[in-house]
Each structure stands twice: as structure tokens, then as C-alpha cells.
Scaffold this motif. Structure first.
Motif, short mmCIF file in Angstrom:
data_model
loop_
_atom_site.label_atom_id
_atom_site.label_comp_id
_atom_site.label_asym_id
_atom_site.label_seq_id
_atom_site.Cartn_x
_atom_site.Cartn_y
_atom_site.Cartn_z
N ALA A 134 0.83 -1.20 0.00
CA ALA A 134 0.00 0.00 0.00
C ALA A 134 0.87 1.25 0.00
O ALA A 134 0.56 2.23 -0.70
CB ALA A 134 -0.92 -0.01 1.21
N ASP A 165 1.24 4.36 -2.97
CA ASP A 165 1.17 5.80 -2.75
C ASP A 165 2.24 6.54 -3.53
O ASP A 165 2.13 7.75 -3.77
CB ASP A 165 1.34 6.12 -1.25
CG ASP A 165 0.09 5.79 -0.46
OD1 ASP A 165 -1.01 5.75 -1.05
OD2 ASP A 165 0.21 5.56 0.76
N ALA A 173 -9.34 -0.76 -0.27
CA ALA A 173 -9.61 0.62 -0.71
C ALA A 173 -11.07 0.80 -1.10
O ALA A 173 -11.67 1.87 -0.85
CB ALA A 173 -8.70 0.96 -1.89
N GLN A 196 -13.17 1.09 2.04
CA GLN A 196 -12.99 2.40 2.66
C GLN A 196 -13.80 3.47 1.93
O GLN A 196 -14.41 4.35 2.55
CB GLN A 196 -11.51 2.79 2.66
CG GLN A 196 -11.21 4.10 3.37
CD GLN A 196 -11.62 4.08 4.82
OE1 GLN A 196 -11.10 3.30 5.61
NE2 GLN A 196 -12.58 4.94 5.20
N TRP A 197 -13.80 3.40 0.62
CA TRP A 197 -14.61 4.32 -0.18
C TRP A 197 -16.09 4.18 0.19
O TRP A 197 -16.78 5.18 0.44
CB TRP A 197 -14.39 4.02 -1.66
CG TRP A 197 -15.17 4.88 -2.62
CD1 TRP A 197 -15.43 6.22 -2.51
CD2 TRP A 197 -15.79 4.45 -3.83
NE1 TRP A 197 -16.17 6.65 -3.60
CE2 TRP A 197 -16.40 5.59 -4.42
CE3 TRP A 197 -15.87 3.22 -4.50
CZ2 TRP A 197 -17.09 5.52 -5.63
CZ3 TRP A 197 -16.56 3.15 -5.70
CH2 TRP A 197 -17.16 4.29 -6.26
N ARG A 210 -8.85 9.73 -4.65
CA ARG A 210 -8.53 8.31 -4.41
C ARG A 210 -7.79 7.74 -5.62
O ARG A 210 -8.28 6.87 -6.33
CB ARG A 210 -9.81 7.52 -4.12
CG ARG A 210 -10.53 8.00 -2.86
CD ARG A 210 -11.83 7.25 -2.62
NE ARG A 210 -12.57 7.84 -1.53
CZ ARG A 210 -12.46 7.49 -0.25
NH1 ARG A 210 -11.64 6.50 0.08
NH2 ARG A 210 -13.18 8.10 0.68
N LEU A 241 -7.22 3.84 -5.55
CA LEU A 241 -8.42 3.07 -5.86
C LEU A 241 -8.73 3.11 -7.35
O LEU A 241 -9.01 2.07 -7.97
CB LEU A 241 -9.61 3.62 -5.06
CG LEU A 241 -10.98 2.98 -5.36
CD1 LEU A 241 -10.96 1.48 -5.06
CD2 LEU A 241 -12.08 3.68 -4.57
#
Length: 225
Positions: free
Chosen positions: A25, A29, A70, A73-74, A110, A113
Motif C-alpha cells: 500500500a 502511494d 480501498a 474504505q470508499w 482516491r 483506488l
């Protein structure tokens, strides 16, 4: 860089899995999905590549788990956004417009994602076993159902079509994201020919247009069904 002794308990194995996921993860980023490699992941997590593959059968299997993380989380963040923007007593057209606007704005920040959605069918579902593929598909369908329920609660006019609409939203996000990130060669072509540059997509406006058309058509079909 962390170093690990051989995991001998279920708790230790879970810690290794979590470290692999968290390290990947962090890499996402910094870099696009296509540039994440097992070699670099192994170096960062402090495990040999063969040991990483004891916990996940492939790079793609790791990325599918991160896509699920992800995505959830969205979905967890959407209810508050939808409730703030959509009045239950507003006309259907206004609610539909605001729903699309919330979806687009919630995705603009995002990047990971959207990048994972764009790679889902063409990359992430390829280098995995039937077991992992089946488990992922069941997970994805569950995520679609959960999001469809959120959208249908704010736009009941969608009815049973909410599930298909939600699945189509995910596909459109991936497609628009890909086209809104042209290659270096295409960027050079745009700079060389202003007539071509007019066709370059900006992610948010393009996605808003696509989802508006999709939702308008879906509501029209459900109204006449």
C-alpha cells in the motif's frame, strides 16, 4: 528495512501478511500499479521473494486484497457524503445529479483506488489461481451489493437496477482513469498537434459526463419497466 524470522504461529503469519499488504500500500502511494514489483516489495518488507509468495500466490493476489481494502474504505466514507448532499424530498433529477457529483468528488482524491479499478480485469485477475479469482469475484460482488444499497437508499427510483448501475460505475471509473492518463508518446503528440489535444480527457469532468448519461438512461429504463 524490517527483517523477519520464520513465522511459526498463526498470529505471526498474520503479522507477515499485514506487513506485506501495508508495504505494498505504501508503494502504491508512490508509484502506479504497473510499476509495483515483487522484487522491490520483498526488499522493502525484508523477506525473500519466495517467502512473500508463501503468503500470497502472486503480486496480483496482493493487489486484489488492497483493492478490496480501498473499495470498502470508499464505501464506508460515502454515506456521510451522500446524506450531506442529497435531500430525501428533492426531485429525482436533482437527487440523481447530486449523487453523480458525490461519486465523482469522492473519487478525485482516491488515486490508488482508481488505478486499481483500471487494472482489475486486464491485469489483477490474470495471474491468480481459480481459488483466488473466485474468492475475489465473490468479494467484489459483495462490495457492489453494499454500494448499490447505499445508492438505492438515496435514489429509490433505481430499484433493482441499482446493482447493475453500481457495477457499471466501477467499470467506467477504471476506463476513464486509464484514458485520462495518456502515455508519454501521446502527451508528445498532443503537444505537437493542438487539434489532437482537444481530445485529451480530464478525469473528473469526463467521469461526470459518463455517469450522468449512465444514470439518466438507467432511470429512464426503470421508469418504463
Amino acid at each position: 528495512m524490517p527483517t523477519f524470522q520464520r513465522a511459526r504461529s498463526e498470529e505471526q503469519r498474520e503479522l507477515r501478511r499485514r506487513a506485506i499488504l501495508d508495504t505494498t500500500a505504501a508503494m502504491l502511494d508512490e508509484t502506479p500499479v504497473g510499476e509495483v514489483s515483487l522484487n522491490e516489495l520483498s526488499r522493502r518488507v525484508g523477506l525473500a521473494k519466495s517467502n512473500v509468495l508463501r503468503y500470497f500466490e502472486s503480486r496480483e493476489a496482493i493487489l486484489l486484497e488492497l483493492l478490496d481494502r480501498a473499495w470498502k474504505q470508499w464505501a464506508d466514507d460515502l454515506p456521510a457524503l451522500l446524506d450531506r448532499e442529497i435531500a430525501a424530498d428533492a426531485p429525482v433529477g436533482e437527487r440523481a445529479e447530486r449523487l453523480v457529483d458525490v461519486l465523482v468528488r469522492s473519487l478525485e482524491g482516491r488515486r490508488v483506488l482508481c488505478d486499481l479499478f483500471s487494472a482489475q480485469a486486464g491485469v489483477l485477475e490474470r495471474n491468480v489461481s481459480a481459488e483466488v479469482a473466485g474468492r475475489w469475484k465473490r468479494t467484489a460482488l459483495g462490495n457492489v451489493d453494499a454500494m448499490a444499497a447505499l445508492l438505492r437508499a438515496r435514489l429509490p427510483e433505481l430499484g433493482d437496477a441499482a446493482v447493475v448501475f453500481t457495477a457499471q460505475v466501477v467499470m467506467m471509473v477504471g476506463a476513464v482513469w486509464t484514458h485520462a492518463r495518456p502515455s508519454a508518446a501521446m502527451l508528445d503528440a498532443y503537444r505537437a498537434d493542438p487539434a489532437l489535444a482537444a481530445y485529451r480527457l480530464d478525469f473528473a469532468p469526463a467521469l461526470r459526463d459518463v455517469l450522468t448519461t449512465l444514470l439518466t438512461g438507467t432511470l429512464a429504463r426503470t421508469a418504463t419497466a
